[in-house]
Design a protein around this motif. Structure first.
Motif, PDB file in Angstrom:
ATOM      1  N   SER A 222      38.062  50.476  56.412  1.00 33.86           N
ATOM      2  CA  SER A 222      38.942  50.936  55.345  1.00 33.86           C
ATOM      3  C   SER A 222      38.443  50.358  54.018  1.00 33.86           C
ATOM      4  O   SER A 222      37.700  49.369  53.979  1.00 33.86           O
ATOM      5  CB  SER A 222      40.387  50.530  55.604  1.00 33.86           C
ATOM      6  N   LEU A 223      38.851  50.996  52.936  1.00 32.57           N
ATOM      7  CA  LEU A 223      38.389  50.638  51.605  1.00 32.57           C
ATOM      8  C   LEU A 223      39.592  50.184  50.784  1.00 32.57           C
ATOM      9  O   LEU A 223      40.652  50.824  50.813  1.00 32.57           O
ATOM     10  CB  LEU A 223      37.738  51.864  50.957  1.00 32.57           C
ATOM     11  N   TYR A 224      39.449  49.067  50.082  1.00 29.84           N
ATOM     12  CA  TYR A 224      40.473  48.618  49.152  1.00 29.84           C
ATOM     13  C   TYR A 224      39.991  48.899  47.729  1.00 29.84           C
ATOM     14  O   TYR A 224      38.854  48.578  47.385  1.00 29.84           O
ATOM     15  CB  TYR A 224      40.762  47.128  49.317  1.00 29.84           C
ATOM     16  N   MET A 225      40.862  49.492  46.927  1.00 26.33           N
ATOM     17  CA  MET A 225      40.522  49.853  45.554  1.00 26.33           C
ATOM     18  C   MET A 225      41.467  49.160  44.592  1.00 26.33           C
ATOM     19  O   MET A 225      42.691  49.290  44.692  1.00 26.33           O
ATOM     20  CB  MET A 225      40.612  51.368  45.355  1.00 26.33           C
ATOM     21  N   ALA A 226      40.900  48.408  43.637  1.00 27.38           N
ATOM     22  CA  ALA A 226      41.690  47.791  42.578  1.00 27.38           C
ATOM     23  C   ALA A 226      41.754  48.741  41.392  1.00 27.38           C
ATOM     24  O   ALA A 226      40.721  49.224  40.922  1.00 27.38           O
ATOM     25  CB  ALA A 226      41.054  46.468  42.160  1.00 27.38           C
ATOM     26  N   ASP A 227      42.945  49.002  40.906  1.00 25.50           N
ATOM     27  CA  ASP A 227      43.161  49.877  39.755  1.00 25.50           C
ATOM     28  C   ASP A 227      43.948  49.087  38.713  1.00 25.50           C
ATOM     29  O   ASP A 227      45.165  48.925  38.826  1.00 25.50           O
ATOM     30  CB  ASP A 227      43.921  51.135  40.181  1.00 25.50           C
ATOM     31  N   ALA A 228      43.241  48.594  37.692  1.00 29.04           N
ATOM     32  CA  ALA A 228      43.882  47.750  36.685  1.00 29.04           C
ATOM     33  C   ALA A 228      44.739  48.554  35.718  1.00 29.04           C
ATOM     34  O   ALA A 228      45.600  47.980  35.047  1.00 29.04           O
ATOM     35  CB  ALA A 228      42.820  46.960  35.918  1.00 29.04           C
ATOM     36  N   ILE A 229      44.511  49.854  35.631  1.00 26.04           N
ATOM     37  CA  ILE A 229      45.335  50.686  34.755  1.00 26.04           C
ATOM     38  C   ILE A 229      46.695  50.958  35.410  1.00 26.04           C
ATOM     39  O   ILE A 229      47.751  50.773  34.799  1.00 26.04           O
ATOM     40  CB  ILE A 229      44.609  52.002  34.425  1.00 26.04           C
ATOM     41  N   ALA A 230      46.657  51.386  36.670  1.00 26.78           N
ATOM     42  CA  ALA A 230      47.903  51.633  37.400  1.00 26.78           C
ATOM     43  C   ALA A 230      48.602  50.339  37.799  1.00 26.78           C
ATOM     44  O   ALA A 230      49.793  50.348  38.114  1.00 26.78           O
ATOM     45  CB  ALA A 230      47.625  52.478  38.637  1.00 26.78           C
ATOM     46  N   GLY A 231      47.859  49.226  37.823  1.00 28.51           N
ATOM     47  CA  GLY A 231      48.455  47.951  38.207  1.00 28.51           C
ATOM     48  C   GLY A 231      48.732  47.847  39.693  1.00 28.51           C
ATOM     49  O   GLY A 231      49.765  47.302  40.092  1.00 28.51           O
ATOM     50  N   HIS A 232      47.799  48.364  40.511  1.00 25.78           N
ATOM     51  CA  HIS A 232      48.007  48.249  41.958  1.00 25.78           C
ATOM     52  C   HIS A 232      46.673  48.203  42.709  1.00 25.78           C
ATOM     53  O   HIS A 232      45.597  48.421  42.135  1.00 25.78           O
ATOM     54  CB  HIS A 232      48.891  49.384  42.490  1.00 25.78           C
TER      55      HIS A 232
END
Length: 286
Positions: A222-232
């Motif tokens: 599985s892949l984890y994605m950091a999204d600093a714009i959405a904050g999640h």
């Protein structure tokens, strides 16, 4: 410190950022929740030290955590309990961006200020330098603000030369990159998509799941994605389906959650580096 620096000739492989049909889509809200607790003040800094715009975080095979930030000691090592151990190669860095650890526990850094990718031993000795110190460019010997590094199973090195050149180089970027077997996942933050290629650079598909600031691959693929714009942080299965989400405080309820790079701990924890918040945090599974 003695430095042994090897500049490799590059096999230039340009991964085109294509406009193609979208195969992965962000599912309707609400997203399944990833259950983690934020461990407050996990990183125990020496007196008088501060984390300045932490941009990168990585974990080695011993569970030691590396935080790559933009203060006077850019690359810091902590033990699994968060105790500060040391800073590494202070004089080599200009503007920290990403840090990765390979299977031999070597440390790789991408520096958008020096335009260089470095490979260091665990002791901090330079084994390899890609790019030219403080000299940007667009040929195969130069980067222009390189952002991330990955490796395939044959030991080839891939660099996202993202901010200045918007390309990926393969050595014998886009913002972030990971490799799973024959699949190369490129995080195209500006176009809010993850593009998937084979190792020869052939476009396969893309997922529109938000703005991928940081990607990390889990042992279950599985892949984890950091999204600093959405904050999640999203957890994505190999088919592009979001199977979980960890979100920061809602607006007005706390500081904005700003995950720029993330790393997975040996116990399943997630470590975050947050540029805007000047924080590095540990998220422990509930």
């Amino acid at each position: 410190m003695t430095r042994c620096v090897l500049h490799l000739a590059a096999e230039f492989l340009s991964f085109c950022i294509l406009a193609a049909s979208v195969l992965g889509q962000l599912p309707p809200q609400p997203l399944p929740k990833l259950n983690y607790n934020v461990i407050t003040d996990f990183f125990q800094l020496p007196p008088g030290e501060h984390l300045v715009e932490p941009a990168g975080v990585a974990v080695n095979s011993k569970g030691h955590i590396y935080v790559f930030h933009r203060g006077k000691h850019p690359l810091m090592e902590f033990d699994p309990s968060g105790k500060f151990l040391r800073s590494i190669a202070d004089d080599l860095f200009v503007t920290a961006h990403m840090v990765r650890v390979d299977v031999e526990d070597n440390i790789w850094t991408a520096d958008i200020g020096s335009h260089v990718v470095l490979k260091l031993t665990p002791e901090g000795k330079v084994l390899l330098a890609l790019g030219r110190m403080r000299i940007p460019g667009d040929d195969v010997l130069h980067f222009n603000q390189p952002t991330d590094i990955a490796w395939d199973r044959d030991g080839n090195v891939y660099v996202t030369d993202g901010y200045g050149n918007s390309r990926v180089l393969k050595f014998d970027t886009p913002h972030t990159i990971v490799i799973d077997g024959d699949l190369v996942y490129v995080g195209d933050r500006e176009n809010t998509r993850i593009q998937i290629f084979d190792r020869d650079g052939r476009f396969l598909r893309q997922w529109k799941l938000g703005s991928p600031f940081g990607l990390v691959l889990a042992p279950d693929h599985s892949l984890y994605m950091a999204d600093a714009i959405a904050g999640h942080i999203l957890k994505i299965d190999p088919e592009g389906k979001v199977v979980g989400s960890f979100a920061g405080p809602q607006p007005g309820q706390g500081p904005h959650f700003d995950p720029h790079e993330i790393a997975l701990g040996l116990d399943g924890s997630i470590f975050t580096a947050e540029v805007i918040g000047w924080r590095a945090e540990k998220l422990r599974p509930q």
